[in-house]
Design an enzyme around this catalytic site. Structure first.
Site, PDB file in Angstrom:
ATOM      1  N   GLU A  83       0.847  -1.304  -0.022  1.00  0.00           N
ATOM      2  CA  GLU A  83      -0.161   0.003  -0.036  1.00  0.00           C
ATOM      3  C   GLU A  83       0.821   1.282   0.016  1.00  0.00           C
ATOM      4  O   GLU A  83       0.332   2.267   0.456  1.00  0.00           O
ATOM      5  CB  GLU A  83      -0.973  -0.196   1.237  1.00  0.00           C
ATOM      6  CG  GLU A  83      -0.430  -0.170   2.539  1.00  0.00           C
ATOM      7  CD  GLU A  83      -1.509  -0.041   3.637  1.00  0.00           C
ATOM      8  OE1 GLU A  83      -1.986   1.093   3.726  1.00  0.00           O
ATOM      9  OE2 GLU A  83      -1.791  -1.218   4.186  1.00  0.00           O
ATOM     10  N   CYS A 120      -3.560  -3.706   4.247  1.00  0.00           N
ATOM     11  CA  CYS A 120      -2.733  -4.563   5.024  1.00  0.00           C
ATOM     12  C   CYS A 120      -3.079  -5.936   4.475  1.00  0.00           C
ATOM     13  O   CYS A 120      -2.558  -7.067   4.787  1.00  0.00           O
ATOM     14  CB  CYS A 120      -2.635  -4.668   6.551  1.00  0.00           C
ATOM     15  SG  CYS A 120      -2.357  -2.959   7.065  1.00  0.00           S
ATOM     16  N   THR A 163       3.381   3.705  15.592  1.00  0.00           N
ATOM     17  CA  THR A 163       3.408   2.266  15.242  1.00  0.00           C
ATOM     18  C   THR A 163       4.036   2.272  13.833  1.00  0.00           C
ATOM     19  O   THR A 163       3.741   1.208  13.224  1.00  0.00           O
ATOM     20  CB  THR A 163       1.766   1.944  15.154  1.00  0.00           C
ATOM     21  OG1 THR A 163       1.182   2.670  13.985  1.00  0.00           O
ATOM     22  CG2 THR A 163       0.889   2.013  16.241  1.00  0.00           C
ATOM     23  N   SER A 211     -10.565   2.813  13.948  1.00  0.00           N
ATOM     24  CA  SER A 211     -10.002   1.815  13.092  1.00  0.00           C
ATOM     25  C   SER A 211      -9.757   0.500  14.176  1.00  0.00           C
ATOM     26  O   SER A 211     -10.138  -0.681  13.462  1.00  0.00           O
ATOM     27  CB  SER A 211      -8.526   2.226  12.607  1.00  0.00           C
ATOM     28  OG  SER A 211      -7.648   2.262  13.710  1.00  0.00           O
ATOM     29  N   HIS A 244      -3.158 -10.153  12.011  1.00  0.00           N
ATOM     30  CA  HIS A 244      -2.458  -9.023  11.597  1.00  0.00           C
ATOM     31  C   HIS A 244      -1.968  -8.177  12.889  1.00  0.00           C
ATOM     32  O   HIS A 244      -3.100  -7.876  13.833  1.00  0.00           O
ATOM     33  CB  HIS A 244      -3.354  -8.236  10.541  1.00  0.00           C
ATOM     34  CG  HIS A 244      -3.101  -6.643  10.395  1.00  0.00           C
ATOM     35  ND1 HIS A 244      -2.065  -6.641   9.672  1.00  0.00           N
ATOM     36  CD2 HIS A 244      -3.581  -5.644  10.850  1.00  0.00           C
ATOM     37  CE1 HIS A 244      -1.710  -5.262   9.597  1.00  0.00           C
ATOM     38  NE2 HIS A 244      -2.948  -4.439  10.332  1.00  0.00           N
ATOM     39  N   LYS A 253      -6.377  -7.050  22.024  1.00  0.00           N
ATOM     40  CA  LYS A 253      -7.737  -6.760  22.252  1.00  0.00           C
ATOM     41  C   LYS A 253      -8.465  -7.751  21.246  1.00  0.00           C
ATOM     42  O   LYS A 253      -9.503  -8.319  21.659  1.00  0.00           O
ATOM     43  CB  LYS A 253      -8.072  -5.275  21.691  1.00  0.00           C
ATOM     44  CG  LYS A 253      -7.741  -4.157  22.250  1.00  0.00           C
ATOM     45  CD  LYS A 253      -7.962  -2.862  21.522  1.00  0.00           C
ATOM     46  CE  LYS A 253      -7.056  -1.752  21.953  1.00  0.00           C
ATOM     47  NZ  LYS A 253      -7.280  -1.404  23.341  1.00  0.00           N
ATOM     48  N   ASN A 328       4.542  -1.756  12.374  1.00  0.00           N
ATOM     49  CA  ASN A 328       3.765  -2.434  11.505  1.00  0.00           C
ATOM     50  C   ASN A 328       4.562  -2.305  10.057  1.00  0.00           C
ATOM     51  O   ASN A 328       5.085  -1.277   9.546  1.00  0.00           O
ATOM     52  CB  ASN A 328       2.689  -1.287  11.380  1.00  0.00           C
ATOM     53  CG  ASN A 328       1.427  -1.943  10.574  1.00  0.00           C
ATOM     54  OD1 ASN A 328       1.394  -2.958  10.059  1.00  0.00           O
ATOM     55  ND2 ASN A 328       0.229  -0.930  10.973  1.00  0.00           N
ATOM     56  N   SER A 364      -7.373  -2.297   6.580  1.00  0.00           N
ATOM     57  CA  SER A 364      -8.330  -1.232   6.808  1.00  0.00           C
ATOM     58  C   SER A 364      -9.110  -0.920   5.480  1.00  0.00           C
ATOM     59  O   SER A 364      -8.784  -1.393   4.382  1.00  0.00           O
ATOM     60  CB  SER A 364      -7.570   0.090   6.986  1.00  0.00           C
ATOM     61  OG  SER A 364      -7.292   0.173   8.429  1.00  0.00           O
TER      62      SER A 364
END
Ligand code: HMG
Length: 445
Positions: A83, A120, A163, A211, A244, A253, A328, A364
């Protein structure tokens, strides 16, 4: 049916690193704990002045081709997932093939090349394309080279700056693979979202907090869709769950939500009931708000249970080790998570042959995909050969002023004349622009 999957992996990290808790946080007036405990990234990998998505991808691919003793004739397809592309027409795979043709006899004229985009998720989608090409019998005995390469840079001052990362993962997709075979079954969760996007701009527009919620919602849908094809998932079905990983805190989370989902209606939910009660069921509540409140309270207790923590340590924690050292890598991130887990198994002398992984990819915009993988008998030798620790340890430590300079170097809107921080050696480097405004590359011995 012959197994199809990942036969070899190599990574290439950006050669610079920024220490987030000790160099970045103090300047931002933040506590190191935000990075050590919350975000979970210790170092961001960043590219030196002569590195970009092409050099990192080509260098990873060369490492892989050399190690496997391949020739261009052995590869029938080169797909690049990114990307961070700099050309709206000519795919990055042509630049990478051009680099490789500088150092190998023969060429890749016979190879089908392309570029995949879905934030991603595209690395996993490129593997899908390779899988389908092989399964359809169109490969004529050749393997596919998939390269996921990205520079995850954010506007200076954006919360996403915490990140950042830069690196590439090269993977060989083939029949009878050494590392993992891929399941036919997949689950998807996909919706038109505007939480993170780059509408003809280099740095993303990000609604960071939203996000996170979009990631969780799409992953839940993908898991439900996967289960509709395979039946219910149980925590003991899989040895690792690579997700991911934009940053390890995000995976914490996702893991908690996933664990609640896959233990619902199982003996694990019953066993935990004495301590934290049964999981709330929506029909037991007057409205959605009350139900969601009860779920939050249940999850707060669930994450403190020994059973959950032991599962997390066994099945999730090993997947985020490399991510915490590099940040990332967008399209490469889930593939780094898989590699991280396989390396942890070697360190702990666990034999994984025949074990399964549940792999959750996400991009995303937004789409999640879930499939399973079965570890193959050649996995240990193939993973031991991957050059990870020496590369990560060799990175140059940036101070804050140097970080500002290198961010400017890679900002397309700025002109920055900065000396390289590391000497290039045995690698492809960016050398400048050609007559048609194309980017040009050389191999430096
Ligand atoms: P932020 O405002 O910088 O950070 O945004 P924060 O204040 O939310 O703190 C982060 C965590 O650190 C929190 O943990 C804090 O509590 C904790 P949480 O509450 O979330 O569990 N914390 C501390 N812990 C211990 N000691 C301390 C301390 N201080 C704070 N002293 C955010 C963070 C991730 C939103 C931001 O960095 C961002 O916008 N990042 C970019 C977007 C992103 O990565 N989103 C993830 C999901 S979307 C995705 O994965 C797709 C993506 O890869 C792109 C693609 O697909 O192409 C991004």
């Amino acid at each position: 049916m012959t197994a199809v999957g990942i036969d070899a992996i190599e990574i290439r990290t950006g050669k610079l690193r920024l220490d987030l808790p000790n160099t970045f946080a103090p300047v931002k007036g933040e506590a190191p704990g935000k990075y050590e405990k919350g975000i979970g990234i210790e170092y961001s990998s960043l590219p030196d002045v002569y590195e970009d998505i092409v050099t990192m991808g080509a260098n990873a691919a060369k490492q892989l081709i050399d190690r496997k003793g391949l020739t261009p004739e052995d590869i029938g397809r080169i797909d690049v997932a990114t990307e961070s592309a700099f050309d709206n027409s000519k795919p990055v795979s042509t630049y990478i093939a051009g680099c490789l043709e500088q150092v190998y006899d023969g060429n890749f004229h016979h190879a089908n090349k392309g570029e995949r985009k879905f934030a991603c998720l595209a690395g996993t989608q490129s593997i899908d394309d390779a899988y389908n090409w092989i399964r359809a019998g169109r490969n004529r005995g050749r393997a596919a080279l998939v390269v996921a390469t990205d520079m995850a840079l954010y506007e200076r001052g954006d919360p996403g700056e915490a990140t950042q990362g830069a690196g590439a993962v090269a993977m060989l997709i083939d029949e009878d693979p050494d590392i993992v075979s891929l399941s036919t079954e997949q689950g998807y969760g996909s919706a038109d979202e505007t939480d993170f996007l780059k509408p003809n701009q280099q740095f993303p527009s990000v609604d960071g907090k939203r996000s996170i919620q979009v990631y969780l919602a799409r992953m839940r849908e993908a898991l439900e869709d996967y289960e509709s094809a395979t039946g219910d998932t149980h925590p003991d079905d899989f040895v690792y769950f690579p997700f991911h990983t934009p940053y390890p805190g995000m995976v914490r989370k996702a893991a908690l939500l996933g664990y609640r989902h896959i233990t619902r209606g199982t003996e694990i939910e019953d066993a935990l009931a004495d301590d934290i009660g049964m999981q709330p069921r929506e029909n037991g509540y007057a409205d959605r708000e009350a139900y969601e409140e009860a779920i939050r309270a249940y999850m707060d207790e669930l994450k403190e249970t020994r059973r959950y923590q032991e599962w997390y340590e066994r099945a999730i924690d090993p997947t985020v080790d490399i991510s915490g050292q590099v940040g990332n890598w967008y399209t490469g991130s889930v593939h780094v998570a898989r590699l991280s887990a396989l390396r942890a198994a070697i360190e702990n002398d666990v034999d994984l042959a025949g074990e399964r992984l549940l792999v959750g990819s996400y991009g995303s915009g937004a789409q999640a995909e879930i499939h399973s993988e079965t570890v193959q008998s050649g996995w240990r030798e193939a993973v031991e050969a991957v050059d990870v620790t020496p590369q990560l340890d060799a990175r140059y430590d940036l101070d804050y002023d140097e970080y500002e300079l290198i961010h400017d170097v890679h900002n397309h809107e700025k002109e920055a004349d900065v000396e390289e921080f590391t000497p290039p050696e045995d690698e492809f480097v960016f050398t400048g622009w050609g007559r048609m405004n194309e980017r040009r590359y050389d191999y430096i011995e």
